[in-house]
Enzyme design. Sequence first.
Site, mmCIF file in Angstrom:
data_model
loop_
_atom_site.group_PDB
_atom_site.id
_atom_site.type_symbol
_atom_site.label_atom_id
_atom_site.label_comp_id
_atom_site.label_asym_id
_atom_site.label_seq_id
_atom_site.Cartn_x
_atom_site.Cartn_y
_atom_site.Cartn_z
ATOM 1 N N GLY A 1 2.090 -9.102 1.779
ATOM 2 C CA GLY A 1 1.352 -10.300 1.407
ATOM 3 C C GLY A 1 2.035 -11.622 1.671
ATOM 4 O O GLY A 1 1.398 -12.667 1.609
ATOM 5 N N MET B 1 -0.923 -4.262 3.379
ATOM 6 C CA MET B 1 -1.187 -2.886 3.789
ATOM 7 C C MET B 1 -0.586 -1.865 2.830
ATOM 8 O O MET B 1 -1.056 -0.736 2.763
ATOM 9 C CB MET B 1 -0.683 -2.650 5.216
ATOM 10 N N VAL C 1 -3.912 -9.915 6.533
ATOM 11 C CA VAL C 1 -3.086 -8.892 5.898
ATOM 12 C C VAL C 1 -1.771 -8.722 6.643
ATOM 13 O O VAL C 1 -1.699 -8.887 7.857
ATOM 14 C CB VAL C 1 -3.869 -7.552 5.829
ATOM 15 N N CYS C 2 -0.717 -8.409 5.886
ATOM 16 C CA CYS C 2 0.575 -8.013 6.457
ATOM 17 C C CYS C 2 1.037 -6.798 5.656
ATOM 18 O O CYS C 2 0.222 -6.064 5.118
ATOM 19 C CB CYS C 2 1.578 -9.173 6.430
ATOM 20 N N ARG C 3 2.317 -6.563 5.558
ATOM 21 C CA ARG C 3 2.813 -5.402 4.833
ATOM 22 C C ARG C 3 2.653 -5.564 3.328
ATOM 23 O O ARG C 3 2.154 -4.686 2.645
ATOM 24 C CB ARG C 3 4.270 -5.147 5.183
#
Length: 112
Positions: A66, A90, A62-64
Amino acid sequence: MTVPSVEIADVPAVLPEGAVLLDVREQDEWDAGHAPGALHIPMSEIGARLDEVPNDVQLYVVCRAGGRSARVTQYLNENGWEAVNVEGGMQHWDAHGRPLEGGVDGMEPEVI
């Protein structure tokens, strides 16, 4: 190569044993708010810290939003891991009411 991905609704709210949420955002993003129990290794450090990425579990990356996590997912899969990208990152985690912890200077945790 197609990057395997999963919608946030398909990520267990409480990860079972044998699954890890790998957060690849930068330190300031992590500090502002992150999923409880997540493993934090920024995308910029993945290559140097591969020995910290478990290879015997299901990895949800996961990141902010995608994008970074899709690149890390592809890299990990090309190097022997079984990883899936969390679509929407996220931002979707937070929008779906999933828990956050962290927060800076006494502020409530948030996704930045």
